[in-house]
Design a protein around this motif. Structure first.
Motif, mmCIF file in Angstrom:
data_model
loop_
_atom_site.group_PDB
_atom_site.id
_atom_site.type_symbol
_atom_site.label_atom_id
_atom_site.label_comp_id
_atom_site.label_asym_id
_atom_site.label_seq_id
_atom_site.Cartn_x
_atom_site.Cartn_y
_atom_site.Cartn_z
ATOM 1 N N LEU A 45 -3.981 -9.273 3.578
ATOM 2 C CA LEU A 45 -3.705 -7.435 3.466
ATOM 3 C C LEU A 45 -3.408 -7.540 5.710
ATOM 4 C CD1 LEU A 45 -4.813 -3.967 3.298
ATOM 5 C CD2 LEU A 45 -5.022 -4.716 5.733
ATOM 6 N N ARG B 262 0.388 -7.965 6.860
ATOM 7 C CA ARG B 262 0.309 -6.869 8.029
ATOM 8 C C ARG B 262 1.750 -8.038 9.458
ATOM 9 N NH1 ARG B 262 -4.801 -3.577 8.550
ATOM 10 N NH2 ARG B 262 -4.419 -2.211 7.979
ATOM 11 N N ALA C 281 1.827 -1.504 3.355
ATOM 12 C CA ALA C 281 1.882 -0.003 3.040
ATOM 13 C C ALA C 281 2.114 1.303 4.310
ATOM 14 C CB ALA C 281 0.771 0.614 1.930
ATOM 15 N N SER D 160 1.086 -7.338 0.216
ATOM 16 C CA SER D 160 2.118 -6.934 0.071
ATOM 17 C C SER D 160 1.026 -5.206 0.190
ATOM 18 C CB SER D 160 3.129 -6.133 -1.376
ATOM 19 O OG SER D 160 3.496 -7.387 -1.918
ATOM 20 N N ARG D 161 -0.011 -4.937 1.005
ATOM 21 C CA ARG D 161 -0.961 -4.027 1.161
ATOM 22 C C ARG D 161 -0.629 -3.774 2.295
ATOM 23 N NH1 ARG D 161 -4.823 -5.888 -3.030
ATOM 24 N NH2 ARG D 161 -4.257 -5.264 -4.451
ATOM 25 N N GLU E 71 -8.637 -10.550 0.068
ATOM 26 C CA GLU E 71 -8.330 -9.051 0.019
ATOM 27 C C GLU E 71 -8.112 -8.971 1.567
ATOM 28 O OE1 GLU E 71 -7.857 -6.093 -2.277
ATOM 29 O OE2 GLU E 71 -7.810 -7.259 -3.661
ATOM 30 N N THR F 39 8.947 -8.065 1.286
ATOM 31 C CA THR F 39 7.826 -8.127 0.236
ATOM 32 C C THR F 39 8.507 -8.501 -1.040
ATOM 33 O OG1 THR F 39 7.820 -5.758 -0.525
ATOM 34 C CG2 THR F 39 6.590 -6.524 0.828
ATOM 35 N N ALA G 205 0.305 -9.490 -4.314
ATOM 36 C CA ALA G 205 -0.440 -8.014 -4.447
ATOM 37 C C ALA G 205 -1.090 -8.042 -2.976
ATOM 38 C CB ALA G 205 -0.529 -8.165 -5.530
ATOM 39 N N ALA G 206 -1.983 -8.756 -2.684
ATOM 40 C CA ALA G 206 -3.004 -8.264 -1.645
ATOM 41 C C ALA G 206 -2.092 -8.588 -0.149
ATOM 42 C CB ALA G 206 -4.220 -9.403 -1.764
#
Ligand code: HEM
Length: 147
Positions: free
Chosen positions: A87, A91, A146, A142-143, A83, A100, A139-140
């Motif tokens: 992440l 970035r 955030a 795409s964090r 993860e 994304t 999904a990981a």
């Protein structure tokens, strides 16, 4: 379970030839969305898509992508251990201008490569197994977008 067996079984041979399979995947990606080519800044002086696809830096990125997939396949039992890495990788992709939404096109290109390479072994359950793993990776990553 069954998903993991399908993924490991199919990656066993593909993973031994990462670059050619990665090139099939990215050729498809640029066919589907040619604008992505320009995000590789070192590719801005390419004469053609074909030239870009064979540039050393680009082939390095292909290798990097395949190594991330390889890591995901090796960590199917504990994908969450990747993860933080994913992440951060997200970035870095935000920083180079990736959206994304493009990951959906990357996913399609991954499936295309699997279909080309696996032939008869590319079945609906296998496709779904890969999609499941890929969506966890995406999904990981795409964090990383955030705020
Ligand atoms: C780095 C673009 C998808 C893995 C990079 C870089 C660019 C880039 C421009 C920095 C230059 C370089 O290292 O070559 C893209 C684009 C993508 C994409 C346009 C598709 C929309 C992916 C995917 C993965 C991935 C799906 C893996 C699952 C990596 C890795 C790096 C990287 C491991 C090196 C990061 C580092 O320096 O620590 N990408 N990428 N890329 N990319 Fe991608």
């Amino acid at each position: 379970g069954k998903d993991k067996e399908l993924i490991r079984g199919s990656w066993e041979s593909l993973g031994k030839n990462k670059v050619p399979h990665g090139v099939i995947m990215f050729s498809r990606l640029f066919e589907l969305d040619p604008a992505l080519l320009s995000l590789f800044h070192y590719n801005t002086n390419c004469g053609s898509t074909q030239d870009c696809l064979s540039s050393p830096q680009f082939l390095e990125h292909v290798t990097k992508v395949m190594l991330v997939i390889d890591a995901a396949v090796s960590h199917l039992d504990d994908l969450h251990s990747l993860e933080d890495f994913l992440l951060n990788l997200g970035r870095k992709h935000q920083a180079v201008g990736v959206n994304t939404q493009s990951f959906a096109v990357v996913g399609e290109s991954l499936l295309y490569m699997l279909q080309c390479s696996l032939g008869q072994a590319y079945t609906a359950p296998l496709r779904q197994a890969w999609l499941n793993m890929y969506s966890i990776v995406v999904a990981a990553m795409s964090r990383g977008w955030a705020k």
